[in-house]
Design a protein around this motif. Structure first.
Motif, PDB file in Angstrom:
ATOM      1  N   SER A  81      11.851 -11.964 -10.052  1.00 23.82           N
ATOM      2  CA  SER A  81      13.182 -12.470  -9.750  1.00 23.82           C
ATOM      3  C   SER A  81      13.905 -11.465  -8.859  1.00 23.82           C
ATOM      4  O   SER A  81      13.816 -10.254  -9.065  1.00 23.82           O
ATOM      5  CB  SER A  81      13.964 -12.699 -11.043  1.00 23.82           C
ATOM      6  N   GLY A  82      14.581 -11.961  -7.857  1.00 24.70           N
ATOM      7  CA  GLY A  82      15.325 -11.079  -6.964  1.00 24.70           C
ATOM      8  C   GLY A  82      14.448 -10.319  -5.988  1.00 24.70           C
ATOM      9  O   GLY A  82      14.853  -9.307  -5.447  1.00 24.70           O
ATOM     10  N   SER A  83      13.210 -10.773  -5.787  1.00 26.12           N
ATOM     11  CA  SER A  83      12.329 -10.096  -4.840  1.00 26.12           C
ATOM     12  C   SER A  83      12.088 -11.012  -3.655  1.00 26.12           C
ATOM     13  O   SER A  83      12.534 -12.155  -3.632  1.00 26.12           O
ATOM     14  CB  SER A  83      10.994  -9.792  -5.503  1.00 26.12           C
ATOM     15  N   SER A  84      11.315 -10.501  -2.697  1.00 24.29           N
ATOM     16  CA  SER A  84      11.062 -11.318  -1.519  1.00 24.29           C
ATOM     17  C   SER A  84      10.061 -12.437  -1.806  1.00 24.29           C
ATOM     18  O   SER A  84       9.781 -13.249  -0.936  1.00 24.29           O
ATOM     19  CB  SER A  84      10.578 -10.450  -0.357  1.00 24.29           C
ATOM     20  N   LEU A  85       9.490 -12.453  -3.037  1.00 24.98           N
ATOM     21  CA  LEU A  85       8.629 -13.578  -3.399  1.00 24.98           C
ATOM     22  C   LEU A  85       9.420 -14.872  -3.350  1.00 24.98           C
ATOM     23  O   LEU A  85       8.921 -15.917  -2.948  1.00 24.98           O
ATOM     24  CB  LEU A  85       8.092 -13.399  -4.820  1.00 24.98           C
ATOM     25  N   SER A  86      10.698 -14.758  -3.772  1.00 24.56           N
ATOM     26  CA  SER A  86      11.528 -15.956  -3.736  1.00 24.56           C
ATOM     27  C   SER A  86      11.844 -16.337  -2.287  1.00 24.56           C
ATOM     28  O   SER A  86      12.390 -17.384  -2.014  1.00 24.56           O
ATOM     29  CB  SER A  86      12.806 -15.742  -4.550  1.00 24.56           C
ATOM     30  N   LYS A  87      11.488 -15.457  -1.341  1.00 24.25           N
ATOM     31  CA  LYS A  87      11.654 -15.807   0.078  1.00 24.25           C
ATOM     32  C   LYS A  87      10.347 -16.307   0.670  1.00 24.25           C
ATOM     33  O   LYS A  87      10.213 -16.428   1.883  1.00 24.25           O
ATOM     34  CB  LYS A  87      12.134 -14.576   0.862  1.00 24.25           C
ATOM     35  N   GLY A  88       9.330 -16.508  -0.159  1.00 22.70           N
ATOM     36  CA  GLY A  88       8.104 -17.137   0.306  1.00 22.70           C
ATOM     37  C   GLY A  88       7.002 -16.188   0.729  1.00 22.70           C
ATOM     38  O   GLY A  88       6.019 -16.599   1.337  1.00 22.70           O
ATOM     39  N   GLU A  89       7.111 -14.904   0.419  1.00 25.27           N
ATOM     40  CA  GLU A  89       6.057 -13.965   0.794  1.00 25.27           C
ATOM     41  C   GLU A  89       4.831 -14.176  -0.095  1.00 25.27           C
ATOM     42  O   GLU A  89       4.961 -14.449  -1.288  1.00 25.27           O
ATOM     43  CB  GLU A  89       6.579 -12.535   0.633  1.00 25.27           C
ATOM     44  N   THR A  90       3.622 -14.011   0.466  1.00 23.26           N
ATOM     45  CA  THR A  90       2.419 -14.188  -0.352  1.00 23.26           C
ATOM     46  C   THR A  90       2.168 -12.939  -1.191  1.00 23.26           C
ATOM     47  O   THR A  90       2.684 -11.855  -0.884  1.00 23.26           O
ATOM     48  CB  THR A  90       1.176 -14.423   0.524  1.00 23.26           C
ATOM     49  N   LEU A  91       1.337 -13.110  -2.222  1.00 25.02           N
ATOM     50  CA  LEU A  91       0.977 -11.988  -3.092  1.00 25.02           C
ATOM     51  C   LEU A  91       0.341 -10.871  -2.279  1.00 25.02           C
ATOM     52  O   LEU A  91       0.648  -9.698  -2.441  1.00 25.02           O
ATOM     53  CB  LEU A  91       0.009 -12.472  -4.187  1.00 25.02           C
ATOM     54  N   LEU A  92      -0.551 -11.250  -1.362  1.00 22.38           N
ATOM     55  CA  LEU A  92      -1.253 -10.233  -0.593  1.00 22.38           C
ATOM     56  C   LEU A  92      -0.288  -9.456   0.295  1.00 22.38           C
ATOM     57  O   LEU A  92      -0.378  -8.227   0.392  1.00 22.38           O
ATOM     58  CB  LEU A  92      -2.347 -10.892   0.256  1.00 22.38           C
ATOM     59  N   ASP A  93       0.646 -10.144   0.920  1.00 21.28           N
ATOM     60  CA  ASP A  93       1.615  -9.446   1.769  1.00 21.28           C
ATOM     61  C   ASP A  93       2.493  -8.516   0.939  1.00 21.28           C
ATOM     62  O   ASP A  93       2.753  -7.378   1.342  1.00 21.28           O
ATOM     63  CB  ASP A  93       2.472 -10.457   2.545  1.00 21.28           C
ATOM     64  N   THR A  94       2.926  -8.997  -0.217  1.00 28.85           N
ATOM     65  CA  THR A  94       3.738  -8.151  -1.101  1.00 28.85           C
ATOM     66  C   THR A  94       2.956  -6.896  -1.450  1.00 28.85           C
ATOM     67  O   THR A  94       3.443  -5.768  -1.328  1.00 28.85           O
ATOM     68  CB  THR A  94       4.093  -8.908  -2.395  1.00 28.85           C
ATOM     69  N   ALA A  95       1.702  -7.093  -1.852  1.00 27.97           N
ATOM     70  CA  ALA A  95       0.881  -5.971  -2.299  1.00 27.97           C
ATOM     71  C   ALA A  95       0.603  -4.997  -1.150  1.00 27.97           C
ATOM     72  O   ALA A  95       0.689  -3.786  -1.318  1.00 27.97           O
ATOM     73  CB  ALA A  95      -0.419  -6.490  -2.888  1.00 27.97           C
ATOM     74  N   ARG A  96       0.307  -5.548   0.027  1.00 27.26           N
ATOM     75  CA  ARG A  96       0.008  -4.668   1.170  1.00 27.26           C
ATOM     76  C   ARG A  96       1.215  -3.831   1.561  1.00 27.26           C
ATOM     77  O   ARG A  96       1.094  -2.667   1.931  1.00 27.26           O
ATOM     78  CB  ARG A  96      -0.447  -5.495   2.372  1.00 27.26           C
ATOM     79  N   ASN A  97       2.373  -4.457   1.469  1.00 25.90           N
ATOM     80  CA  ASN A  97       3.596  -3.723   1.786  1.00 25.90           C
ATOM     81  C   ASN A  97       3.843  -2.607   0.787  1.00 25.90           C
ATOM     82  O   ASN A  97       4.264  -1.515   1.151  1.00 25.90           O
ATOM     83  CB  ASN A  97       4.787  -4.676   1.817  1.00 25.90           C
ATOM     84  N   ILE A  98       3.556  -2.916  -0.474  1.00 27.51           N
ATOM     85  CA  ILE A  98       3.759  -1.887  -1.495  1.00 27.51           C
ATOM     86  C   ILE A  98       2.767  -0.753  -1.282  1.00 27.51           C
ATOM     87  O   ILE A  98       3.106   0.421  -1.367  1.00 27.51           O
ATOM     88  CB  ILE A  98       3.643  -2.507  -2.899  1.00 27.51           C
ATOM     89  N   GLU A  99       1.537  -1.115  -0.946  1.00 32.47           N
ATOM     90  CA  GLU A  99       0.535  -0.079  -0.744  1.00 32.47           C
ATOM     91  C   GLU A  99       0.862   0.797   0.472  1.00 32.47           C
ATOM     92  O   GLU A  99       0.590   1.995   0.474  1.00 32.47           O
ATOM     93  CB  GLU A  99      -0.857  -0.682  -0.579  1.00 32.47           C
ATOM     94  N   ALA A 100       1.479   0.195   1.483  1.00 31.80           N
ATOM     95  CA  ALA A 100       1.857   0.960   2.672  1.00 31.80           C
ATOM     96  C   ALA A 100       2.842   2.064   2.318  1.00 31.80           C
ATOM     97  O   ALA A 100       3.031   3.014   3.059  1.00 31.80           O
ATOM     98  CB  ALA A 100       2.437   0.023   3.728  1.00 31.80           C
ATOM     99  N   MET A 101       3.487   1.932   1.154  1.00 28.64           N
ATOM    100  CA  MET A 101       4.406   2.985   0.712  1.00 28.64           C
ATOM    101  C   MET A 101       3.689   4.045  -0.125  1.00 28.64           C
ATOM    102  O   MET A 101       4.327   4.840  -0.793  1.00 28.64           O
ATOM    103  CB  MET A 101       5.547   2.363  -0.104  1.00 28.64           C
TER     104      MET A 101
END
Lengths: 308, 182
Positions: A81-101
Motif C-alpha cells: 500500500s502506498g507504493s508504486s505497485l499501485s501505479k502499475g509497476e511490475t514485480l520485476l521492475d520493483t525488485a530491480r529498482n530496489i536491487e539497484a540501490m
C-alpha cells in the motif's frame, strides 16, 4: 565448521534434514542472545535487508525486522500500500529498482506462489521466502519444528496433525515438508473441500474427523481459517466449521493424554480454536512467536555467511 | 585439510603441569579469588577453563564462577570466509559487573578471536578487568593483543599449525606442532 549449501530459502522442499537441523541448532544459539541484557550482536553489520511485503502481515514482518536488527543489519521496509505497485509497476521492475540501490538480502511475501523463485532467478541478492501464495512459508514451519523439538527433545516419531484449510495453506505445506524430513508422522484434517486434491503425493494421512485426529495425535497444529474462504463457498458457515472442526477443550479431554497445541496466528478465537485451549498450558503459541525471531536470525546468519 | 604431525610439543603430564602453573599464576596475580571469574572460549577453551577452575578450587578451597563464550557472531571475517562457522552456545551465568575476568583460549595466533571475544564480553556488562590466559602463544599477531598468562611460547612458521588436543573431545591431552598441506 561446515558450509551451508543454499544461497536462498525459497521453501523447505529442497532442504535436507541436515540443513533443517543446522538451522534449528543455530537458532538455539540465537535464542541465547535474546535473553541477554544487550540483545544485539554485530554479525550482519553492513548487510542491507529489504522486507518486501506485498501482503499484509504483522507477526512475520515484525519478527523478520527484529531478527535483522538483533544481528545489526540495516533494514528497509516496503509494503504494497502506498507504493508504486499501485501505479502499475511490475514485480520485476520493483525488485530491480530496489536491487539497484545495493541490497544484499530480500525477504519477500507475495500472494503469488513462486514469486520468491522468480526473484531468485532475476536478482543477485539472497532471497528469503516469507510466504508465497498457497505454496510455502518456510520460516513458520522451522519455528514450529523448533518449538516441538524444545518441548519433546526430538521431532522424530511425533504424531502431528495439521488441522484446517490445508488446500490454501502455505503453513501446512512447509510444515509437512519439515516434519516429514525430521521423521514425524504427519496427518492432515479438515473439511473435504479444504483438502488438496493431489494429497497422495505428499505422503501424509488424511482424517476427516477432528475427534479421530485428536485420538491419533501428540500434537495439533491448528491453522487459521481465512474468513474470505467462506465467502468462496468452500464451507457453509463459520458456525458449522466451528461445530465440526473447532478444537475445543471438551474434544481434547476425550484423549488419553494432553495434546500439544500449535497455531501460526492470528487466532480466530472461538472458530478454529477456543480461548480455553489457546490459552491453556498445553498451548505453545507464544513460544512459537519467541522462536520465530531466533529461527529467522539463524536463517539470515546462515544464508549471508555462505559466499560461493 | 590434511596435516602431518611434526612434533609432540607437550605430552599429557606436561599438559597438566602447565595448567597447574597457570592456575597458581592466576590466583597470585589476582591476590586470591575475590571477584575472580573464568570464561572459556569455545571450543577447547571451555574445557581448559573448567580445569583451571578445578585447580583453583583445589588450591584455594573456593570455587570461582565459570562461563562459556562463543565469539563467532562478533568475528570480523564472517562475510569473507568461504564457510559459515557454527555459532555455539554462550553461557555466562553470573553478573560480570566489577569482576576480574580471566578469558581462556587454547591457542593465541592473530588475536582476532580475542578481539571478537572482548566485544562479546562488553555486551554482558562492564567487568573491572579482563585478563587473557592461553595454553599456547604461537605468535603472528595481527592485533594489539597481549596475553597475561601463557602456558607455552611456541614460535611457528606460517605453514605450521598448533593443535591442542584434550581428553574431553579428542581422547588425549597433548599439544602438537603440525604441518598443513593445503
Amino acid at each position: 565448521m561446515s558450509s551451508f549449501p543454499h544461497k536462498h530459502l525459497l521453501g523447505l522442499e529442497d532442504y535436507s534434514a541436515d540443513d533443517i537441523l543446522k538451522i534449528l541448532d543455530t537458532a538455539e544459539s540465537m535464542k541465547e542472545i535474546l535473553a541477554r541484557p544487550i540483545r544485539k550482536v554485530p554479525t550482519l553489520r553492513g548487510v542491507t535487508v529489504v522486507n518486501l511485503f506485498f501482503e499484509s502481515s504483522t507477526r512475520t514482518r515484525i519478527s523478520f525486522e527484529l531478527a535483522e536488527k538483533r544481528l545489526s543489519a540495516d533494514t528497509v521496509n516496503f509494503s504494497s500500500s502506498g507504493s508504486s505497485l499501485s501505479k502499475g509497476e511490475t514485480l520485476l521492475d520493483t525488485a530491480r529498482n530496489i536491487e539497484a540501490m545495493k541490497i544484499d538480502i530480500v525477504v519477500i511475501r507475495h500472494r503469488a506462489a513462486g514469486a520468491p523463485h522468480f526473484l531468485a532467478h532475476h536478482l543477485e541478492a539472497v532471497i528469503v521466502n516469507a510466504g508465497d501464495g498457497c505454496h510455502e512459508h518456510p520460516t513458520q514451519a522451522l519455528l514450529d519444528v523448533l518449538t516441538l523439538r524444545q518441548k519433546f527433545g526430538s521431532v522424530k516419531g511425533l504424531r502431528v496433525t495439521v488441522v484446517g484449510d490445508i488446500a490454501h495453506s502455505r503453513v501446512a505445506l512447509s510444515n509437512i515438508h519439515a516434519l516429514k524430513k525430521l521423521g514425524a508422522t504427519v496427518a492432515i484434517c479438515g473439511p473435504a473441500t479444504l483438502i488438496p486434491r493431489d494429497v497422495a503425493g505428499l505422503g501424509v494421512g488424511v482424517v476427516y474427523s477432528i475427534d479421530d485426529a485428536i485420538a491419533q495425535s501428540d500434537v495439533l497444529n491448528v491453522l487459521r481459517i481465512q474468513l474470505e474462504r467462506q465467502e468462496a463457498g468452500l464451507f457453509p458457515t463459520l458456525r458449522e466449521y466451528q461445530k465440526y472442526f473447532g478444537v475445543t477443550r471438551t474434544r481434547l479431554e476425550k484423549a488419553q493424554r494432553p495434546l500439544t497445541i500449535l497455531h501460526p496466528g492470528p487466532i480466530n478465537r472461538g472458530i478454529e480454536i477456543t480461548s480455553d485451549v489457546a490459552d491453556s498450558e498445553h498451548s505453545l503459541i507464544l513460544d512459537q512467536v519467541t522462536n520465530g525471531v531466533a529461527v529467522r536470525m539463524a536463517v539470515l546468519y546462515l544464508l549471508s555467511g555462505a559466499k560461493q | 585439510m590434511e596435516y602431518r604431525i611434526k612434533t609432540v610439543l607437550v605430552d599429557a603430564q606436561g599438559f597438566d603441569r602447565t595448567l597447574t602453573r597457570l592456575a597458581h599464576e592466576i590466583v597470585e596475580r589476582n591476590r586470591g579469588t575475590a571477584n575472580l571469574a573464568i570464561v572459556g572460549m569455545q571450543t577447547r577453551g571451555v574445557f581448559l577453563a573448567k580445569r583451571l577452575a578445578e585447580k583453583i578450587q583445589t588450591a584455594e578451597g573456593i570455587g570461582v564462577p565459570l562461563g562459556t563464550l562463543d565469539a563467532t557472531l562478533y568475528r570480523d571475517d564472517f562475510r569473507t570466509r568461504l564457510k559459515s562457522p557454527k555459532a555455539q552456545i554462550t553461557d555466562i551465568p553470573f553478573d560480570i559487573y566489577d569482576m576480574n575476568l580471566v578469558l581462556v583460549d587454547d591457542v593465541l595466533y592473530t588475536g582476532r578471536t580475542v578481539r571478537a571475544a572482548l566485544d562479546a564480553l562488553m555486551d554482558f556488562g562492564r567487568p573491572r578487568r579482563i585478563q587473557l590466559a592461553v595454553l599456547v602463544d604461537r605468535g603472528h599477531r595481527e592485533m594489539p593483543i597481549r596475553p597475561d598468562f601463557i602456558g607455552k611460547n611456541i614460535p611457528t612458521s606460517m605453514n605450521e599449525e598448533v593443535r591442542v588436543r584434550m581428553n574431553e573431545i579428542d581422547g588425549e591431552d597433548a599439544v602438537l606442532l603440525v604441518e598443513v598441506s593445503p
